[in-house]
Design an enzyme around this catalytic site. Sequence first.
Site, PDB file in Angstrom:
ATOM      1  N   LYS A  41       0.826  -1.204   0.000  1.00 27.45           N
ATOM      2  CA  LYS A  41       0.000   0.000   0.000  1.00 27.45           C
ATOM      3  C   LYS A  41       0.870   1.268   0.000  1.00 27.45           C
ATOM      4  CE  LYS A  41      -3.022   2.457   3.087  1.00 27.45           C
ATOM      5  NZ  LYS A  41      -3.111   2.576   4.526  1.00 27.45           N
ATOM      6  N   ASP A  58      -6.875   1.744   0.843  1.00 30.12           N
ATOM      7  CA  ASP A  58      -6.954   2.106   2.265  1.00 30.12           C
ATOM      8  C   ASP A  58      -8.367   1.762   2.765  1.00 30.12           C
ATOM      9  OD1 ASP A  58      -8.647   4.042   1.270  1.00 30.12           O
ATOM     10  OD2 ASP A  58      -7.866   5.622   2.559  1.00 30.12           O
TER      11      ASP A  58
END
Length: 219
Positions: free
Chosen positions: A129, A148
């Site tokens: 991420k 997210d």
Amino acid sequence: MSRSTAAAAAIADRAKTVLKRLKRAYPDATCALDHRNAYELLVATILSAQCTDARVNMVTPALFERYPTAQRLARADQADVEALIKSTGFFRNKAKNLIGMARALVEKHGGEVPHTMDELRVLPGVGRKTANVILGNAFGLNEGVTVDTHVTRLSGLLDFTKHTDAEKIERDLMPLFPHRDWTLLSHLLIFHGRQVCIARRPKCAECILRDVCPSALES
Ligand code: SF4
């Protein structure tokens, strides 16, 4: 057309509409973490775990003033970094990761932030991420989609995925959207998740996706 082919075509159509409308609604959607270079974005992104971007932006000016480069941060005293980032939560672990990340940059990359997923994701405190955030926002490389909490939630509500695991969600999203829009897509979903499709109280009645969203609540 088989049932599953028809369903896939409907999802692809919905993805196209969602992207078009969100682009129109949020023409300025961008990374909300204040930064001036890849090093600062990497530090801010590590700090953003389990913390709001607004909170991170309150902490980073003093941190960047004291530690403007990876070389400086690599030599930092952990207690000093902890004191500067305390309000972002999990500060001991984050301080350890920040210093470890800076040391790795100095030892393996001449103090610079590397440009590849493989090199980024092995840095302390950096997973896929965070690597996607850096590649997309610091280097303009659409390697993947940053997933997210907002992207996770909206991808489920819009029925782009049935998964809850970030990497599986990312794998479902990538084929639905043009490669060039992968970084922007996550900004758009985050903006919409903050402003309209708010967790536990989505404003469906005023949502621009209402007619195409399978989870739209009756007003
Ligand atoms: S219609 Fe409701 S659930 Fe669907 S995206 Fe909009 S706010 Fe979220």
